[in-house]
Design a protein around this motif. Structure first.
Motif, short mmCIF file in Angstrom:
data_model
loop_
_atom_site.label_atom_id
_atom_site.label_comp_id
_atom_site.label_asym_id
_atom_site.label_seq_id
_atom_site.Cartn_x
_atom_site.Cartn_y
_atom_site.Cartn_z
N ALA A 209 -5.17 47.89 42.90
CA ALA A 209 -5.63 47.87 41.39
C ALA A 209 -5.52 49.25 41.00
CB ALA A 209 -7.07 47.32 41.18
N CYS A 350 -7.35 44.35 39.23
CA CYS A 350 -5.87 43.89 38.77
C CYS A 350 -5.67 42.42 38.88
CB CYS A 350 -4.61 44.54 39.54
SG CYS A 350 -3.07 44.05 39.26
N ILE A 355 -5.13 45.17 33.79
CA ILE A 355 -6.17 45.85 34.43
C ILE A 355 -7.41 45.46 33.97
CG2 ILE A 355 -7.43 48.26 34.96
CD1 ILE A 355 -4.93 47.38 36.80
#
Length: 382
Positions: A209, A350, A355
């Motif tokens: 992420a 993510c 995001i």
């Protein structure tokens, strides 16, 4: 016989014989021959679906006027095969979500995406609850990663065209990511509150992420797929540890599997590949309802993390590494992750390329949805 090419190494030739067409395709060293029968079309081309080509013009690292996929491949091929379509190009960062919301109630559509995974995610999450829709999706892989396409065997434009003409409709496997209060979606340069998001590729935390978040700037996007490895190297220079509590709840047996540790990597994968050669989860399949957790504890030496990541390029051999936890998550199980650090830069989640900054008690919950959301049935062509 008619011949047309998209790129110097791509050639398509079509010969008409009554109601059938001999279609020869070649790209690089790959060649194939098919017969398309106008009287025996696949279901998604039987005339009951409105066909829309949705072009996410900012997807990928670049578009070349010399290789315009619409004018040099799709349009001539569709005209020959008498396939009617509507072309729509994105006009803004919010265009795909808004377009999804404007689809006619009770409509049947085939949406052909010229895009990456995130554009499809935007479309799915823009579907309105009060409409009843039947939507089939085909993706021409023009993004930077194209995880979904590579996982279902569509590695290039010719693959996608062959799936369109000779493939079948399969049910989407959809999952729901729910976020704690005050969480923020950071996408297309905007920030807005978010409670949940549907995904079909990945939900991740930790290194994955963080690198997606760092690589999402206009400056980094210029580097195409290379931006992900560049971002990973930048993050591993700091080599942060991600402290969290993981609970996997089985609704059938009403049991919890709880762990609490420092992570370096944490991915819930619905597909097998993130890139063509990057096999993140060999046992994952877009055709079934299982997620797979791919994670490993904090590695104090960033070279150890990179070694594990490189093993994913070896046909997913990292899952045999003793440091890696590889666990199947069935549709009866719910995953709950609580991030136990106040450092906001380590709270990113993510979800299919978007995001989310976790707020409140910094919690993510993931569960299986099925192949429909609200009143809409979703399928993909493969």
């Amino acid at each position: 016989m008619l011949e047309f090419s998209l790129l110097p190494d791509t050639l398509v030739s079509v010969a008409a014989i009554d109601d059938t067409f001999d279609i020869d395709t070649s790209i690089s060293d790959k060649k194939s021959t098919h017969i398309f029968d106008q009287n025996n079309k696949p279901n998604h081309l039987d005339g009951t679906r409105e066909i829309v080509i949705l072009d996410s013009v900012k997807s990928g690292s670049s578009r070349s006027s010399k290789s315009n996929i619409i004018t040099q491949l799709i349009e001539p091929l569709f005209n020959i095969l008498q396939i009617k379509f509507k072309y729509v190009a994105t006009e803004s960062a919010q265009f795909i979500t808004e377009f999804s919301g404007k689809l006619s109630d009770n409509g049947k559509y085939l949406i052909i995406f010229l895009s990456g995974d995130t554009s499809i995610s935007e479309f799915i999450n823009g579907i309105e609850a009060d409409k009843k829709l039947d939507i089939a999706i085909l993706n021409l892989p023009l993004g930077t990663g194209n995880a979904f396409c590579h996982s279902i065997g569509i590695h290039d434009t010719i693959d996608a065209m062959e799936k369109l003409l000779f493939g079948e409709e399969l049910e989407f496997q959809l999952f729901n990511a729910t976020f704690s209060e005050n969480s923020i979606l950071v996408h297309n340069g905007e920030r807005r509150p978010i409670k949940n998001r549907i995904f079909f590729v990945v939900a991740s935390w930790a290194l994955h992420a963080s690198l997606v978040a760092e690589s999402d700037s206009p400056e980094m996007r210029k580097f195409g797929g290379a931006r992900f490895s560049m971002a990973a190297q930048n993050i591993l220079k700091k080599n942060p540890s991600y402290y969290g509590r993981l609970c996997i709840h089985d609704q059938v047996s009403d049991t919890d599997d709880i762990t609490q540790e420092e992570f370096s990597y944490f991915v819930l994968a619905a597909v097998s590949r993130f890139e063509k050669q990057f096999v993140i989860s060999p046992k994952s399949s877009a055709m079934n309802s299982d997620l797979y957790l791919v994670s490993f504890e904090y590695q104090s030496d960033p070279d150890d993390t990179m070694t594990i990541m490189q093993e994913a390029y070896d046909n997913g051999s990292h899952i045999n590494n003793k440091k890696v936890n590889y666990k199947k998550i069935s549709k009866s199980e719910t995953v709950e992750l609580t991030v136990l650090t106040s450092d906001t830069s380590l709270n990113n989640i993510c979800v299919d390329g978007s995001i989310v900054e976790l707020g409140g008690d910094r919690r993510l919950q993931v569960s299986y949805v099925g192949s429909s959301i609200h009143n809409t049935v979703l399928k993909f062509i493969a």
